[in-house]
Every structure is written in C-alpha cells, then in structure tokens.
Design an enzyme around this catalytic site. Structure first.
Site, short mmCIF file in Angstrom:
data_model
loop_
_atom_site.label_atom_id
_atom_site.label_comp_id
_atom_site.label_asym_id
_atom_site.label_seq_id
_atom_site.Cartn_x
_atom_site.Cartn_y
_atom_site.Cartn_z
N HIS A 57 0.84 -1.20 0.00
CA HIS A 57 0.00 0.00 0.00
C HIS A 57 0.88 1.25 0.00
O HIS A 57 0.70 2.16 -0.83
CB HIS A 57 -0.90 -0.03 1.24
N GLU A 58 1.85 1.29 0.92
CA GLU A 58 2.70 2.47 1.01
C GLU A 58 3.66 2.56 -0.17
O GLU A 58 4.00 3.65 -0.64
CB GLU A 58 3.48 2.45 2.33
N HIS A 61 1.91 4.27 -3.01
CA HIS A 61 1.96 5.73 -2.85
C HIS A 61 3.31 6.28 -3.30
O HIS A 61 3.39 7.25 -4.07
CB HIS A 61 1.75 6.11 -1.38
#
Length: 269
Positions: A57-58, A61
C-alpha cells in the site's frame, strides 16, 4: 537538480523479504495442516500477509509519487518496501496489526512523507493518494479469486477461511481509506480539487480524523452498517459470512471457540 537515486534505494529490503517468507511458510502450514493446529498457523499467515499488504500500500503511494516528480522518495527508503523506513512505523504497521488482532478491522495507516511541492498537476496528486487503497482492492480481488472463480475444490477449509478473513481486512481497509475524511487517502484524492480556503480550514482536522473514524466504529449502529457494507461487497465476490466468521474464529486461536465448528467445509462454492 533532482536526486536520481541509486540501485540501493530501490533494492527490496531483507525485512520485507522476511515477512514474505513467514507468509509463504505459514500459508503452506495452513494448507497442509502441518502443525495440526490451524489456528496458530492462520494467525501467523493472515498477520504476515496483512503486513505485506501494508507495505505494498505504502509502496504504491511512493512509486506513484516518484513517477509524478518527487525524486526524494528513493532517498527516504520508501522504495525498499521496508516498513521500518516509514515516517511512523507505529501508526503504519504496529497499530493496524493491533486492530486486526483486537477487532478484525483493516485499519489504514499513515506512512510515507511526500514532498507535494515537487509535483505539479491535480491529477497526479489524486493518483498518488488513490494508489494505496487501490492496492488493497487488488489484494482483495486476489484473495477472493478462488471464490468468484468457483475454484474452491481441493482448497483446505482452514486455508479457505484464512483467505476470506484476509479479504475482509482488505475490503474494510479500502473502504476506510477511500472515505473523504482529512488525513485519509479518500480526502487526498479530492483535496487538489478543493479551493485553497477549504483546504486551509480542513487541514487542522487531519491529525484527529482517523481517531474520529475509529471512535465512530465503536458505536454499535455505525459498526453494524460499516461491516454490513463490507459483507455485501464480499458476498458479491463469492465470500459468505460463514467463511469470514470461521476465518476470524481461527485467527483468534487463543479463544478456541469456533475451531470445532469451522473445521467442517462450508457447502457450496
């Protein structure tokens, strides 16, 4: 001149590879019932898989920010998938894992610090915010693939239940992340399109918004509506309430309250 970064800044960290190894070994243990104790294996498998999804998820980003113009991302270690490199490892990894253990909730975490001033264009800013929760969506689709493809023949019940519970975590995390609340990714998607005045007025709320969302979820009525939406989405993907119930029960192996019931394969695909 922008920092281009070196190979080491993008090399996958041994910490992440270690978590993946735990996920693989415990997943195998769940599938084969190697330890004859599905609960502990399910706990380790789901927890490690959840941490892997948090890292991805990170990373989503960070990678999107890199391609959007923030070349400082690499130097911060965000491209190594090492959760210890995040700005707030406690908020990004530890707290979400604790919430999974306590209540079976896929809590979003805040981690990567992006230098927004390096990035031009509202669409790019929106894409950076959307990349994280979209990773949870992809993870949920992968976890539920055996269900909606009707490919559950031969899948051990414990593994099936573990996938169902992991999918519940991913769907709940995606929904929470997409909420248009300051501090969450959903707000980050729409923020570039808001007027400067509105952004200034909402900015002070960001540190407290997630706490407020969590507090609301403690209200029985709100909790019931939220998880009702989660269950409806999972149902569309072929995952029944029984699957997630048993997955959660096996995950909380220390309670040993549902094992005898959930070792029975669920009927239907």
């Amino acid at each position: 001149m922008g920092h281009q970064g070196g190979r080491g800044e993008r090399q996958i960290s041994s910490v992440f590879l270690g978590v993946v190894a735990v996920m693989a070994v415990t997943g195998w243990a769940v599938w084969t019932d190697y330890a004859h104790s599905a609960g502990l294996a399910v706990f380790l498998f789901v927890t490690s898989a959840w941490v892997v999804s948090l890292c991805l998820h990170e990373y989503a980003h960070a990678r999107t920010a890199l391609h959007s113009g923030d070349l400082s991302i690499g130097a911060k270690g965000y491209l190594t998938l090492n959760p210890l490199k995040y700005a707030h490892p406690l908020l990004s990894v530890v707290l979400p894992v604790v919430f999974v253990i306590l209540g079976g909730l896929g809590l979003p975490g805040g981690a990567v610090q992006i230098e927004r001033g390096r990035i031009g264009g509202r669409w790019k800013h929106s894409a950076i915010s959307a990349a994280g929760p979209l990773t949870n969506v992809v993870f949920a689709v992968v976890c539920t693939a055996p269900f909606w493809l009707g490919a559950l023949d031969g899948v051990p019940p414990a593994f099936r239940f573990a996938l169902a519970f992991l999918a519940l975590l991913q769907v709940s995390a995606a929904i929470l992340n997409f909420l248009p609340v300051p501090g969450l990714d959903g707000y980050g998607i729409i923020e570039p399109w808001l007027s400067p005045r509105i952004r200034r007025e909402l900015a002070p709320l960001a540190p407290f918004a997630l706490i407020g969302v969590i507090a609301l979820l403690w209200i029985p009525g709100v909790n019931e509506v939220f998880f009702g939406v989660v269950r409806d989405l999972l149902s569309v993907l072929g995952v029944s309430g029984l699957d997630t119930y048993c997955g959660h029960g096996l995950y909380r192996f220390w309670e040993d309250a549902r094992d005898s019931f959930c070792t029975v394969p669920a009927s239907g695909a």
